[in-house]
Design a protein around this motif. Structure first.
Motif, short mmCIF file in Angstrom:
data_model
loop_
_atom_site.label_atom_id
_atom_site.label_comp_id
_atom_site.label_asym_id
_atom_site.label_seq_id
_atom_site.Cartn_x
_atom_site.Cartn_y
_atom_site.Cartn_z
N ALA A 143 11.74 -12.62 11.70
CA ALA A 143 11.83 -13.48 12.88
C ALA A 143 10.67 -13.22 13.84
O ALA A 143 10.12 -14.16 14.43
N ASP A 144 10.27 -11.96 13.97
CA ASP A 144 9.16 -11.61 14.88
C ASP A 144 7.86 -12.31 14.49
O ASP A 144 7.06 -12.66 15.35
N ARG A 145 7.65 -12.52 13.19
CA ARG A 145 6.38 -13.13 12.75
C ARG A 145 6.48 -14.64 12.58
O ARG A 145 5.47 -15.34 12.68
N SER A 146 7.67 -15.15 12.32
CA SER A 146 7.81 -16.58 12.03
C SER A 146 8.11 -17.44 13.26
O SER A 146 7.54 -18.54 13.40
N VAL A 147 8.95 -16.95 14.13
CA VAL A 147 9.33 -17.76 15.30
C VAL A 147 8.14 -18.10 16.19
O VAL A 147 8.03 -19.25 16.65
N PRO A 148 7.21 -17.17 16.46
CA PRO A 148 6.05 -17.56 17.28
C PRO A 148 5.24 -18.71 16.68
O PRO A 148 4.69 -19.53 17.42
N VAL A 149 5.14 -18.78 15.35
CA VAL A 149 4.43 -19.89 14.70
C VAL A 149 5.11 -21.21 15.05
O VAL A 149 4.46 -22.21 15.40
N VAL A 150 6.44 -21.22 14.97
CA VAL A 150 7.20 -22.43 15.25
C VAL A 150 7.09 -22.82 16.72
O VAL A 150 6.87 -23.99 17.06
N LEU A 151 7.23 -21.85 17.61
CA LEU A 151 7.18 -22.16 19.03
C LEU A 151 5.79 -22.64 19.46
O LEU A 151 5.67 -23.52 20.32
N ASP A 152 4.76 -22.09 18.85
CA ASP A 152 3.40 -22.54 19.15
C ASP A 152 3.23 -24.01 18.74
O ASP A 152 2.65 -24.82 19.48
N HIS A 168 11.33 -20.97 3.73
CA HIS A 168 12.15 -20.36 2.69
C HIS A 168 13.55 -20.06 3.25
O HIS A 168 13.71 -19.89 4.46
N GLY A 169 14.52 -19.96 2.35
CA GLY A 169 15.90 -19.81 2.79
C GLY A 169 16.15 -18.66 3.74
O GLY A 169 16.75 -18.83 4.80
N GLY A 170 15.68 -17.47 3.37
CA GLY A 170 15.90 -16.31 4.22
C GLY A 170 15.16 -16.40 5.53
O GLY A 170 15.70 -16.06 6.61
N THR A 171 13.93 -16.86 5.49
CA THR A 171 13.13 -16.97 6.71
C THR A 171 13.71 -18.02 7.65
O THR A 171 13.77 -17.82 8.87
N ILE A 172 14.16 -19.13 7.11
CA ILE A 172 14.78 -20.16 7.95
C ILE A 172 16.02 -19.60 8.63
O ILE A 172 16.26 -19.85 9.82
N ARG A 173 16.81 -18.84 7.91
CA ARG A 173 18.01 -18.25 8.53
C ARG A 173 17.63 -17.37 9.72
O ARG A 173 18.28 -17.44 10.78
N THR A 174 16.60 -16.56 9.57
CA THR A 174 16.22 -15.68 10.68
C THR A 174 15.70 -16.49 11.87
O THR A 174 15.96 -16.14 13.02
N MET A 175 14.97 -17.59 11.60
CA MET A 175 14.45 -18.40 12.69
C MET A 175 15.58 -19.10 13.44
O MET A 175 15.57 -19.17 14.68
N LEU A 176 16.56 -19.62 12.70
CA LEU A 176 17.70 -20.25 13.36
C LEU A 176 18.44 -19.25 14.24
O LEU A 176 18.77 -19.53 15.40
N GLY A 177 18.71 -18.06 13.69
CA GLY A 177 19.42 -17.05 14.46
C GLY A 177 18.69 -16.63 15.71
O GLY A 177 19.29 -16.51 16.79
N LEU A 187 16.25 -18.31 17.40
CA LEU A 187 16.11 -19.40 18.37
C LEU A 187 17.43 -19.73 19.06
O LEU A 187 17.44 -20.13 20.23
N LEU A 188 18.54 -19.56 18.35
CA LEU A 188 19.84 -19.83 18.95
C LEU A 188 20.36 -18.65 19.76
O LEU A 188 21.44 -18.74 20.36
N GLY A 189 19.60 -17.56 19.78
CA GLY A 189 19.97 -16.41 20.61
C GLY A 189 21.12 -15.59 20.06
O GLY A 189 21.78 -14.87 20.82
N LEU A 190 21.35 -15.65 18.76
CA LEU A 190 22.44 -14.89 18.15
C LEU A 190 21.99 -13.47 17.82
O LEU A 190 20.85 -13.24 17.44
N ASP A 191 22.92 -12.54 17.93
CA ASP A 191 22.64 -11.18 17.51
C ASP A 191 22.35 -11.17 16.00
O ASP A 191 22.98 -11.91 15.24
N PRO A 192 21.37 -10.36 15.56
CA PRO A 192 21.05 -10.34 14.12
C PRO A 192 22.23 -10.09 13.20
O PRO A 192 22.23 -10.53 12.05
N THR A 193 23.26 -9.40 13.69
CA THR A 193 24.44 -9.15 12.86
C THR A 193 25.20 -10.44 12.55
O THR A 193 26.04 -10.48 11.64
N LEU A 194 24.92 -11.50 13.31
CA LEU A 194 25.61 -12.77 13.12
C LEU A 194 24.79 -13.79 12.34
O LEU A 194 25.28 -14.89 12.07
N TRP A 195 23.56 -13.45 11.98
CA TRP A 195 22.72 -14.43 11.30
C TRP A 195 23.27 -14.85 9.96
O TRP A 195 22.99 -15.94 9.48
#
Length: 215
Positions: free
Chosen positions: A131-140, A156-165, A167-175
């Protein structure tokens, strides 16, 4: 996706099928191409997504994602912006192994992974690091959208899951509450007065089984 409220949106689109998906092999950041069926999935889904009239198109630089994105780019006359930051989670020694092989060779880590615990699969990345590396690309890219514009992110499936979690402000344990994405299906986030909202998840042409690294 008709009749939506106004406001910008982000479409997170998973790549088409690969041979390693079919063999239940962990792909991670290994650069595996689409199968012919996967390319057909991309072409079919692209015809639907073209109807959204996307304004920007960004993609992982791995060929399975880049080739998926190219099918939409051809229809909407957009250039695909490729980003290493949108790659799938690096899974170290797990990459190329089937789930059965991983379970046999790394039983403790595999069990922890199955429980949703934060582990470095095969000595690779944590989901939070993805999420640290992918979300900034999306926000930019999002910042460059016109008013009420649409951004398509091919990843990719796993990366999309982390970006959704993230951006929606969910704790990583809930992703893990986001079920996996089927090949060439997508999720949609819209932005309103109170932040991001999940508008659709695992949408696509027809229901398909989820096959991938996170199953």
């Amino acid at each position: 996706m008709t009749g939506r409220a106004g406001g910008p949106r982000i479409v997170f689109w998973r790549h088409g099928q690969t041979s390693w998906n079919l063999e239940s092999r962990f792909q991670g950041s290994t650069d595996i191409p689409l199968t012919e069926h996967g390319r057909g999935q991309a072409q079919r889904a692209a015809r639907l997504l073209a109807g959204l009239r996307p304004d920007l198109l960004v993609s992982s630089d791995l060929q399975r994602a880049a080739d998926t994105a190219a099918e939409l780019a051809k229809l909407v006359q957009l250039e695909v912006q490729l980003h290493e930051g949108l790659r799938e989670t690096y899974a170290g020694s797990w990459q190329g192994l089937t789930h059965t092989e991983i379970r046999e060779r790394y039983p403790d880590d595999y069990a922890a992974f199955g429980r949703g615990e934060p582990i470095r699969r095969g000595g690779g990345e944590l989901s939070s690091e993805v999420a640290d590396r992918s979300v900034p690309v999306v926000l930019d890219a999002f910042e460059k959208l016109p008013e009420d514009g649409t951004l398509v992110v091919v990843s990719h499936g796993g990366t999309i899951r982390t970006m959704l979690g993230r951006l929606l402000g969910l704790d990583p344990t809930l992703w893990e509450c986001f079920g996996g994405l089927s090949n060439c299906c997508w999720s949609v986030l819209g932005q309103g007065a109170r932040g991001w909202r999940l508008l659709e998840h695992n949408a696509g042409t027809l229901p398909e089984p989820v096959i991938g690294d996170d199953t």
